[in-house]
Write a protein that holds these residues in place. Structure first.
Motif, PDB file in Angstrom:
ATOM      1  N   PHE A   1      21.226  -6.021 -12.780  1.00 54.83           N
ATOM      2  CA  PHE A   1      20.852  -6.083 -11.367  1.00 54.83           C
ATOM      3  C   PHE A   1      19.509  -5.370 -11.269  1.00 54.83           C
TER       4      PHE A   1
ATOM      5  N   ARG B   1      29.761  -0.006   5.285  1.00 54.15           N
ATOM      6  CA  ARG B   1      29.927   0.966   4.204  1.00 54.15           C
ATOM      7  C   ARG B   1      30.845   0.486   3.092  1.00 54.15           C
TER       8      ARG B   1
ATOM      9  N   LYS C   1      29.121  -2.002   1.005  1.00 55.57           N
ATOM     10  CA  LYS C   1      28.134  -1.375   0.123  1.00 55.57           C
ATOM     11  C   LYS C   1      28.798  -0.743  -1.078  1.00 55.57           C
ATOM     12  N   GLU C   2      29.927  -0.066  -0.828  1.00 57.60           N
ATOM     13  CA  GLU C   2      30.658   0.572  -1.923  1.00 57.60           C
ATOM     14  C   GLU C   2      31.086  -0.476  -2.941  1.00 57.60           C
TER      15      GLU C   2
ATOM     16  N   GLN D   1      28.070  -1.618  -4.893  1.00 63.22           N
ATOM     17  CA  GLN D   1      27.592  -0.605  -5.838  1.00 63.22           C
ATOM     18  C   GLN D   1      28.505  -0.514  -7.049  1.00 63.22           C
ATOM     19  N   ALA D   2      29.809  -0.686  -6.817  1.00 62.94           N
ATOM     20  CA  ALA D   2      30.749  -0.644  -7.934  1.00 62.94           C
ATOM     21  C   ALA D   2      30.445  -1.780  -8.905  1.00 62.94           C
TER      22      ALA D   2
ATOM     23  N   VAL E   1      27.491  -3.132  -9.386  1.00 62.76           N
ATOM     24  CA  VAL E   1      26.240  -2.822 -10.068  1.00 62.76           C
ATOM     25  C   VAL E   1      26.478  -1.775 -11.161  1.00 62.76           C
ATOM     26  N   GLY E   2      27.653  -1.175 -11.133  1.00 61.93           N
ATOM     27  CA  GLY E   2      27.999  -0.236 -12.201  1.00 61.93           C
ATOM     28  C   GLY E   2      27.884   1.206 -11.800  1.00 61.93           C
ATOM     29  N   ALA E   3      27.523   1.428 -10.547  1.00 63.64           N
ATOM     30  CA  ALA E   3      27.353   2.810 -10.115  1.00 63.64           C
ATOM     31  C   ALA E   3      28.060   3.011  -8.804  1.00 63.64           C
TER      32      ALA E   3
END
Lengths: 370, 285
Positions: free
Chosen positions: A230, A358, A361-362, A365-366, A368-370
């Motif tokens: 990503f 939110r 987004k969480e 982000q998960a 994307v690996g972070a």
């Protein structure tokens, strides 16, 4: 005299007379120096490569006497927000008169009441705003915002290396030939928006179900080793070198990459692509009059034509074609800067509320690996 | 009689003042804020408030164990690799460098004249799918036909190893440089073979350098996020990437702080065990 007018205005806004004294002091220093501070994204305005000066801004200063401090310090909506939110929440000035933020973040600012209303009396040129951009859901009559630029997110690829014309997101996510040679964007609205469109879902109205479907599809492609990374803008060199064969990409980046790699293409998938805008906003305590004057200036098509020729994104200001025909006629034929009606019909915005959710987004982000 | 003369015992404290002040301002105070932030709750729109929110730690640990362990693993491997590369290098420069010593040392540091980011980006080119390294490995059959180096764990560890190599090489060199060669000669005179002399004399004497080098490599490597971001995929995400994302993308300062502290404590724990194992008394001169 502008000091006096501003004093009256500010007092009226402030409401209480007790606030008048500090306001007077502030207004006086501001107007005396007659300068504004603008926060924008990097490489988002024409620049003279030799002198490193901004011709458009210099012309504005010559014309109006208003000096501009131009900061290229918006690299990311969230980190910029993190920087200014604590100040705005406390009602403090962020020492900027204009900031340029993407739709969903602009929507959040408007919702929070952290931006000033534009002074439309200073903004006759706002009539030049493209009709399709005049009524976003989060600022129905553009009372608080004006687009600085619109941009498309679609698929960047080299047909010669891929061997065929890419027409859908599914090809990126499933064609084994592209395995490990695909990057998606680390921006959630762009990436999930493109995947939602490929699922037949409407990105302008994101639901738990449609978002979940998009995440599931990306996760599947990730697990299959289809997706390599990503990325932010850094997919550019990878795409140019051929480490990445197809990427979720921003149209303006592809225009820049095409200068050195003419065979690169930007595809608007059959199912549609995402189109967002970055918007000029006046943060609370910014100088409304001077900021509005600046916005009015750039909304003159003759002025915006110069910015657009450099940035190479679709113009939010109508009528720039007439001026570009003289200075840069080639750009008018570029589908990435002036998409035709058929392409435009396939461009969709992204639900600003969904983009700000939110939980979404969480989840992203998960992924994307972070 | 001057004040300082009468209060001579003050001198050492006076000399320490600058260092202690530095430590207080740039370490103790930030640590306090970090710890305080890690126990806050709330959100970025309405602000965070201190509420003894220990849940941040439970959440952070439960959810990001994988990335935390991976960071320690990558940092460990990279430290070992950097050690194996640096030791012969430092040894050779210290004992065989002769009048080229300074030039050779300069060459070790030379890449550092270029910024970290650019150095890491350069590895994207070196390890590129169609690049020379991948091409060679494909030819000799180590890498499969559609195998790649970039965007793999190998690339991330290699990037970290490369980026922190001088932090390993320089302390090793400083230690080895000071080894009294007469001791090695004495060992050999007493019928120690060269390998035995090395393991009984030279290596133990270089232990302070080994300790300093591994610390200087391991600690920053465990918190690195650039290499994983540019040379890896989401499967290689390290704890630094998580902290960066929680801090800058999600604006979740409390959990980012909690994770930072957890990482720090993990590193301190490892360092303590390591120092014990290596034997602190052997590190003293």
């Amino acid at each position: 005299m502008s000091t006096r007018r501003q004093f009256v205005q500010r007092t009226a806004l402030g409401g209480a007379a007790a606030l008048a004294l500090p306001s007077l002091a502030q207004a006086a220093t501001r107007a005396d120096s007659k300068s504004i501070t603008i926060s924008n994204w990097p490489l988002y305005i024409d620049i003279d490569e030799k002198t490193k000066k901004y011709p458009t801004l210099d012309a504005f200063t010559r014309k109006t006497g208003i000096k501009i401090k131009y900061l290229e310090d918006v690299n990311d909506n969230n980190s910029f927000y993190g920087k200014v939110a604590p100040l705005l929440r406390r009602g403090q000035s962020i020492d900027r008169d204009i900031m340029v933020l993407t739709d969903w973040m602009a929507a959040r600012m408007v919702r929070a009441g952290w931006v000033e209303k534009l002074d439309k009396s200073k903004l006759p040129n706002s009539k030049n705003l493209q009709p399709s951009l005049q009524h976003p859901t989060w600022d129905k009559n553009r009372e608080y915002s004006l687009p600085w630029m619109t941009f498309m997110a679609g698929i960047g690829y080299d047909p010669k290396k891929v061997g065929y014309e890419i027409t859908s997101v599914d090809q990126l996510l499933t064609d084994r030939k592209l395995r490990g040679k695909v990057t998606l964007l680390s921006e959630m609205p762009e990436t999930t928006g493109l995947v939602m469109l490929s699922n037949g879902d409407d990105p302008t109205r994101v639901t738990d179900a449609s978002f979940g479907r998009a995440i599931k599809k990306i996760q599947k492609a990730l697990d299959a080793g289809q997706i390599r990374q990503f990325t932010g803008n850094d997919y550019g060199p990878l795409l140019a070198k051929g480490d990445v064969l197809a990427a979720f990409a921003w149209s303006g980046d592809v225009v820049q990459l095409q200068i050195d790699n003419p065979s690169l293409k930007f595809a608007v998938p059959q199912a549609g692509a995402i189109m967002l805008s970055d918007n000029m906003l006046i943060p609370k305590k910014g100088n409304i009059e001077l900021a509005s004057t600046f916005m009015n200036y750039v909304y003159d098509p003759a002025v915006f034509a110069n910015i657009d020729a450099y940035v190479a994104y679709p113009s939010p200001v109508a009528g720039v074609e007439k001026f570009l025909a003289k200075t840069d006629p080639k750009i008018l034929k570029n589908q990435l800067v002036f998409p035709d009606a058929r392409t435009r019909a396939r461009l969709h915005s992204y639900d600003p509320i969904g983009a700000d959710n939110r939980d979404y987004k969480e989840l992203f982000q998960a992924l994307v690996g972070a | 009689m001057g004040f300082l003369h009468r209060h001579r015992w003050l001198t050492p404290y006076g000399l320490l003042a600058a260092g202690l002040g530095w430590l207080a301002v740039f370490f103790v105070v930030p640590m306090y804020y970090l710890a305080a932030t890690s126990l806050k709750s709330g959100d970025i729109d309405f602000g965070y408030a201190f509420t003894w929110a220990w849940g941040n730690y439970a959440h952070a640990l439960g959810r990001y164990q994988e990335q935390l362990l991976r960071s320690l693993e990558y940092a460990g491997i990279a430290t070992l690799a950097a050690f194996l590369i640096s030791y012969p290098l430092a040894y050779w420069i210290a004992f065989r460098g002769g009048r080229w010593k300074n030039v050779l040392l300069l060459l070790v540091i030379a890449p550092f004249f270029v910024t970290y980011l650019i150095r890491t980006l350069a590895w994207q080119t070196i390890l590129a799918d169609d690049g020379p390294v991948a091409g060679f490995l494909r030819t000799i059959g180590v890498l499969g036909a559609d195998g790649r180096l970039l965007a793999t764990s190998f690339a991330v560890v290699a990037g970290i190893t490369y980026n922190f190599l001088p932090f390993m090489a320089l302390p090793l060199y400083a230690s080895l440089e000071q080894v009294d060669k007469r001791l090695v000669e004495a060992a050999e005179d007493l019928y120690a073979s060269r390998p035995v002399a090395f393991f009984k004399v030279t290596f133990p004497l270089s232990l302070p350098g080994v300790f300093a080098g591994t610390m200087l490599t391991f600690i920053p490597a465990a918190g690195d996020f650039i290499n994983a971001q540019l040379l890896g995929t989401p499967q290689q995400a390290m704890i630094g990437n998580v902290i960066q994302s929680r801090f800058l993308v999600l604006n979740d300062y409390p959990e980012a702080s909690a994770l930072s502290l957890v990482l720090m404590l993990a590193i301190v724990g490892i360092v303590v065990v390591y120092a014990r194992a290596l034997g602190t008394e052997r590190l003293g001169t």
